[in-house]
Design an enzyme around this catalytic site. Structure first.
Site, PDB file in Angstrom:
ATOM      1  N   LYS A 178     -21.476  42.457   2.993  1.00 31.36           N
ATOM      2  CA  LYS A 178     -22.296  42.594   1.792  1.00 31.36           C
ATOM      3  C   LYS A 178     -23.683  42.062   2.101  1.00 31.36           C
ATOM      4  CE  LYS A 178     -24.037  40.759  -1.144  1.00 31.36           C
ATOM      5  NZ  LYS A 178     -25.494  40.687  -1.596  1.00 31.36           N
ATOM      6  N   GLY A 230     -26.140  31.367   2.858  1.00 30.41           N
ATOM      7  CA  GLY A 230     -26.995  31.443   1.681  1.00 30.41           C
ATOM      8  C   GLY A 230     -27.216  30.073   1.077  1.00 30.41           C
ATOM      9  N   GLY A 235     -22.914  28.756  -2.448  1.00 27.32           N
ATOM     10  CA  GLY A 235     -21.799  28.302  -1.620  1.00 27.32           C
ATOM     11  C   GLY A 235     -20.751  27.561  -2.422  1.00 27.32           C
ATOM     12  N   GLU A 252     -22.406  28.652   5.606  1.00 25.40           N
ATOM     13  CA  GLU A 252     -23.625  28.162   6.264  1.00 25.40           C
ATOM     14  C   GLU A 252     -24.692  28.123   5.187  1.00 25.40           C
ATOM     15  OE1 GLU A 252     -26.830  27.361   7.591  1.00 25.40           O
ATOM     16  OE2 GLU A 252     -27.008  29.456   8.234  1.00 25.40           O
ATOM     17  N   CYS A 286     -33.224  28.088   6.704  1.00 20.95           N
ATOM     18  CA  CYS A 286     -32.396  26.970   6.259  1.00 20.95           C
ATOM     19  C   CYS A 286     -32.508  25.766   7.192  1.00 20.95           C
ATOM     20  CB  CYS A 286     -30.939  27.406   6.151  1.00 20.95           C
ATOM     21  SG  CYS A 286     -30.256  28.070   7.685  1.00 20.95           S
ATOM     22  N   GLU A 386     -34.560  21.885  -1.154  1.00 24.50           N
ATOM     23  CA  GLU A 386     -34.963  22.911  -0.191  1.00 24.50           C
ATOM     24  C   GLU A 386     -35.966  23.858  -0.854  1.00 24.50           C
ATOM     25  OE1 GLU A 386     -32.763  25.658   3.110  1.00 24.50           O
ATOM     26  OE2 GLU A 386     -31.963  25.760   1.071  1.00 24.50           O
TER      27      GLU A 386
END
Length: 479
Positions: A178, A230, A235, A252, A286, A386
């Protein structure tokens, strides 16, 4: 203009349930890059059913591992042949500077080679050594986990896709990938390469889709494992769904990595290293080192050097080979980064360079001015959350213990590094930082070594043998 009006489902190009094509537009100037089919829930049902049939009854999981390796080796060669075309397309789709997409597309075959080495060396079936009290023989088999839902973000679409597809296929799994709508064109192109390489029908599907369709996919009872890259928020949702259904999961997620400059650091080398470690891919990474921790005796010097670095970066058209920073992928991402810059100003951090204003002459795209903050307290929002854009914060520290405390005072634990001439001190600090990866003086990572995070940065690892085993179940047979 590139058009993919069909979905790649089980190795075949099939009309989507939704007839309207999605538009992929350049984040640089909003021009139309192409159109692509968009998956909805009926397409997910078909893709999962096809993958389930191929796994339960098809040849792929039952091939000798060496046969699967041959097909992935062919795929890797085909990918390398089209690397330049792929780089151009990803730059057009998501605004990553062409130097970055070119480097990534050229490097990805090395990532696949690392997985191929791991697959070739792994004992897929082995008999354990007999012990004195053994009453029989023990055989351990490594078998594929099943049907994998691989869900990836937009910032590095092929890296995120192949770091999941390749080990899953080498293990004998079938895969439903996806992808984000922003990367519909480049990820559907992967279907052409998989078919040309000889991946059998049923084994891989590629579905550009929105978030609701993603949740439908990961909740689907036909899925055995979820592999996700993502945001940490997404997550958590995925982990919750996986927990309720006892699906295998690897995540991740995000990061807020710290780069530590000791008093003996080569600040010029550090600035050059952080250009890539902190600001590559427009800062939409990331693992970017976005908290710069500097010993107080070198603080002013380091801030001045980082100011020169940030102001030297060429911002503009990502197709221009001289551009280092391109646009953010979408308007909402642009506004998100600008809002963080405004937050930093309100929190009292010193704005050294940059700011929330859009760079002059680039108002037609999703641009952000590269920004540097100094005199930042680690408790500030801009030091804890972030940002996912070209924004750096500089924080002073007094000694090694203080630096380690600041670096570890984060909900994340993905990456980081230290800059010093003293290897013993560097190793002491590296062993005390709770992150999945850590570099000394900007040393590059290995594609054979595990990659992943502690704390809110994820669960599981990618790359090499460790990444391959995320797609394996172990079976013990006693004889």
């Amino acid at each position: 203009m590139l058009i993919y009006d069909k979905l790649y489902i089980g190795g075949r190009w099939i009309d989507p349930a939704k007839k309207d094509l999605l538009e992929v537009r350049s984040p640089h100037d909003r021009s139309l890059v192409g159109q692509a089919a968009e998956a909805t829930t009926p397409d997910v049902d078909l893709a999962v059913a096809t993958a389930r049939e191929a796994f339960d009854h098809g040849p792929w999981p039952r091939l000798a591992p060496a046969e699967r390796q041959k097909i992935i080796t062919r795929f890797n060669g085909l990918y390398a042949e089209r690397a330049e075309e792929i780089a151009d397309l990803i730059t057009a789709e998501n605004g990553s500077a062409r130097w970055f997409t070119g480097w990534t597309a050229a490097a990805l075959p090395q990532q696949t080679d690392a997985y191929l080495r791991a697959a070739a060396d792994l004992p897929w079936e082995e008999e354990l050594p007999r012990t004195e009290d053994a009453t029989g023989r023990i055989l351990v088999r490594r078998e594929p986990v099943g049907v994998v839902a691989a869900v990836i973000p937009w910032n590095a679409p092929h890296q995120s896709a192949l770091v999941k597809i390749v080990p899953a296929l080498l293990a004998g799994c079938t895969v439903v990938l996806k992808t984000s709508p922003e990367n519909a064109l480049s990820t559907l192109l992967l279907g052409e390469l998989l078919t040309a390489a000889g991946v059998p029908e049923g084994v891989v599907s590629i579905l550009p889709a929105d978030r609701a369709t993603s949740e439908y996919l990961i909740s689907h009872p036909g899925i055995d494992k979820i592999a996700f890259t993502g945001s940490t928020g997404a997550g958590r949702t995925i982990a919750s769904i996986a927990g309720r259904q006892l699906k295998r999961v690897s995540l991740e997620l995000g990061g807020k990595s710290a780069a530590i400059a000791l008093e003996d650091a080569d600040l010029e080398a550090m600035a050059e290293g952080l250009k890539f470690l902190s600001l590559a891919n427009n800062g939409e990474s990331c693992v970017a080192h976005t908290r710069i921790l500097v010993h107080r005796t070198r603080y002013d010097e380091a801030v001045a050097g980082l100011k020169n670095l940030v102001e030297s970066l060429t911002v503009g058209d990502p197709t221009d080979p001289n551009t280092f920073i391109g646009p953010m992928v979408r308007a909402d991402q642009q506004e998100r980064v600008r809002s963080y810059i405004e937050t930093g100003i309100r929190e009292g951090a010193r704005l050294v360079t940059g700011g929330p204003e859009v760079p002059a002459g680039l108002e037609g795209g999703h641009y952000v001015t590269p920004t540097l903050f100094a005199d930042v307290d680690n408790s500030m929002v801009i030091a804890q959350e972030e940002i996912f854009g070209p924004v750096l914060v500089v924080i002073p520290f007094d000694d090694d213990d203080h630096a380690v405390r600041i670096a570890n005072d984060s909900p994340y634990g993905l990456g980081g590094g230290v800059w010093t001439a003293d290897e013993a001190r560097a190793m002491d600090i590296a062993r005390r930082i709770r992150t999945g990866t850590f570099s000394v003086n900007g040393a590059p990572p290995s594609l054979d070594a595990p990659f992943g995070g502690f704390k809110n940065s994820g669960i599981g690892r990618e790359f090499g043998t460790t990444g391959l085993t995320q797609y394996i179940e172990y079976k013990t047979i006693t004889l």
